[in-house]
Design an enzyme around this catalytic site. Structure first.
Site, PDB file in Angstrom:
ATOM      1  N   HIS A   1     -10.533   9.577   3.388  1.00  0.00           N
ATOM      2  CA  HIS A   1      -9.179   9.351   3.910  1.00  0.00           C
ATOM      3  C   HIS A   1      -9.229   9.177   5.422  1.00  0.00           C
ATOM      4  CE1 HIS A   1      -4.773  10.078   2.525  1.00  0.00           C
ATOM      5  NE2 HIS A   1      -4.870   9.056   3.358  1.00  0.00           N
TER       6      HIS A   1
ATOM      7  N   LYS B   1       4.035  -3.299   6.211  1.00  0.00           N
ATOM      8  CA  LYS B   1       3.427  -3.521   7.521  1.00  0.00           C
ATOM      9  C   LYS B   1       1.908  -3.676   7.435  1.00  0.00           C
ATOM     10  CE  LYS B   1       6.948  -1.006  10.167  1.00  0.00           C
ATOM     11  NZ  LYS B   1       7.225   0.195  10.997  1.00  0.00           N
TER      12      LYS B   1
ATOM     13  N   ARG C   1      -2.651   5.079  -2.137  1.00  0.00           N
ATOM     14  CA  ARG C   1      -2.771   6.475  -2.551  1.00  0.00           C
ATOM     15  C   ARG C   1      -3.606   6.561  -3.818  1.00  0.00           C
ATOM     16  NH1 ARG C   1       0.087  10.967  -0.485  1.00  0.00           N
ATOM     17  NH2 ARG C   1       0.754  10.448   1.619  1.00  0.00           N
TER      18      ARG C   1
ATOM     19  N   GLU D   1      -6.484  14.919  -3.462  1.00  0.00           N
ATOM     20  CA  GLU D   1      -6.625  14.863  -2.008  1.00  0.00           C
ATOM     21  C   GLU D   1      -7.750  15.774  -1.509  1.00  0.00           C
ATOM     22  OE1 GLU D   1      -5.457  13.004   0.231  1.00  0.00           O
ATOM     23  OE2 GLU D   1      -3.739  12.003  -0.660  1.00  0.00           O
TER      24      GLU D   1
ATOM     25  N   ASP E   1       4.707  -8.055  -4.061  1.00  0.00           N
ATOM     26  CA  ASP E   1       5.602  -6.996  -3.594  1.00  0.00           C
ATOM     27  C   ASP E   1       7.025  -7.430  -3.900  1.00  0.00           C
ATOM     28  OD1 ASP E   1       7.204  -5.131  -2.185  1.00  0.00           O
ATOM     29  OD2 ASP E   1       5.556  -4.743  -0.795  1.00  0.00           O
TER      30      ASP E   1
ATOM     31  N   ASP F   1     -10.460   4.749   0.195  1.00  0.00           N
ATOM     32  CA  ASP F   1     -10.307   5.767   1.221  1.00  0.00           C
ATOM     33  C   ASP F   1      -9.567   6.971   0.666  1.00  0.00           C
ATOM     34  OD1 ASP F   1     -10.685   6.536   3.985  1.00  0.00           O
ATOM     35  OD2 ASP F   1      -8.525   6.300   4.259  1.00  0.00           O
TER      36      ASP F   1
END
Length: 329
Positions: A291, A161, A242, A271, A181, A266
């Site tokens: 993020h 998306k 990620r 994390e 993809d 980002d």
């Protein structure tokens, strides 16, 4: 009935009013909603709060077999994130615990950020800002001379998306959009006039590469030393997927060697990164955001509402209404 809202302090919502109202509206006013800030070094304390919870709402707290052992009443883990690698899916399925990430809430925002990164990096915004703010220099020629975006090929890795939305936004900005993809059918590419390519073709042809992949076991370190070496056009590289998709040591080496013109991200491998020691910090050709690509008023409202509605529907036995249930329970 108890719902535990728990995450790292930096990842917690600034206010939990909408979450609480949504849960009470769907589960009744007597539902207990507890908010607890997670600390990695106080894992046992987390288990104490989780012990009597029927539902857990989190984004980045690891939910493994031990956590499930400590939560005999747990029926559903709702994630206010699109990824769900922080949950042991096999173990959750075995125990009948539903896992519900947010399937859609920030597509527009993240693709908007991809375009912002492309422009900011290609136009040297960070470099010029430092020249002015720190060095008090007024010199347009101090930065390298790079082509317009309309003369460059954009390569998108991950054509879900968000990848599709980025392609649509970029279609009038760049010379050509190509994408990789293996899980998306040809129709999706054709509908957006995007050229389907292999991974090797994308690495070789793209002037700008944007990663929009979700993290899976198969794409950890997808961008490794070999991938960076194959980027023959010395592209701008942008990671909005990620952090673990990228081998950070190889990335730093590629920036040092000039294999990459610039880098925007980002997400980092960790994390909760130690920015004081991270070798990506402080570079004129690197832009890092915390993020926050998803961050807008609309996205936050959708995130809070949908993640709590997932809990409500699951606990009310309305699994068909759950926005995204990724395991069969």
């Amino acid at each position: 009935m108890k719902v535990l809202i728990c995450d790292h302090p930096d990842s917690m919502m600034p206010d939990h009013t909408l979450e609480t109202e949504t849960l009470q509206a769907g589960l009744g006013p007597d539902v207990e909603v507890e908010v607890y800030e997670y600390q990695e070094d106080k894992r046992d304390e987390f288990y104490e709060h989780l012990a009597d919870a029927d539902a857990l709402l989190t984004a980045f707290v690891t939910v493994d077999a031990e956590a499930m052992d400590r939560a005999p009443r747990l029926k559903v883990v709702s994630l206010n994130s699109t990824g769900y690698d922080q949950v042991d899916l096999e173990e959750a399925t075995k125990r009948g615990i539903g896992v519900c990430p947010i399937g859609e809430y920030c597509t527009w925002d993240v693709s908007e950020s991809a375009i912002a990164y492309m422009n900011a990096l290609n136009k040297h915004f960070k470099f010029y800002q430092k020249e002015i703010d720190e060095r008090h220099k007024w010199d347009y020629a101090a930065a390298p001379q790079w082509p317009r975006l309309e003369d460059q090929v954009l390569g998108i890795v991950g054509f879900g998306k968000i990848g599709k939305c980025t392609a649509e936004k970029a279609s009038g900005l760049v010379k050509k959009v190509i994408a990789y993809d293996p899980y998306v059918d040809d129709v999706a590419f054709a509908e957006r006039s995007v050229t389907r390519v292999t991974k090797d073709e994308l690495l070789a042809q793209a002037d700008i590469i944007v990663n929009h992949m979700c993290l899976t076991d198969d794409n950890v370190h997808f961008f490794d030393e070999a991938a960076f070496a194959a980027m023959v056009r010395k592209p701008i590289f942008i990671n909005l997927g990620r952090g673990r998709c990228v081998d950070e040591a190889a990335l730093v080496a590629a920036l040092d060697a000039g294999t990459l013109r610039a880098f925007g991200t980002d997400v980092l491998y960790d994390e909760t990164p130690d920015l004081s020691t991270n070798k990506l910090v402080g570079r004129d050709n690197v832009i890092i955001t915390p993020h926050s690509a998803f961050y807008s008023t609309t996205a936050i409202e959708d995130l809070e509402r949908l993640s709590c509605e997932n809990i409500v529907h699951f606990l009310n036995g309305e699994k068909d209404k759950v926005f995204k249930l990724v395991n069969e329970v």
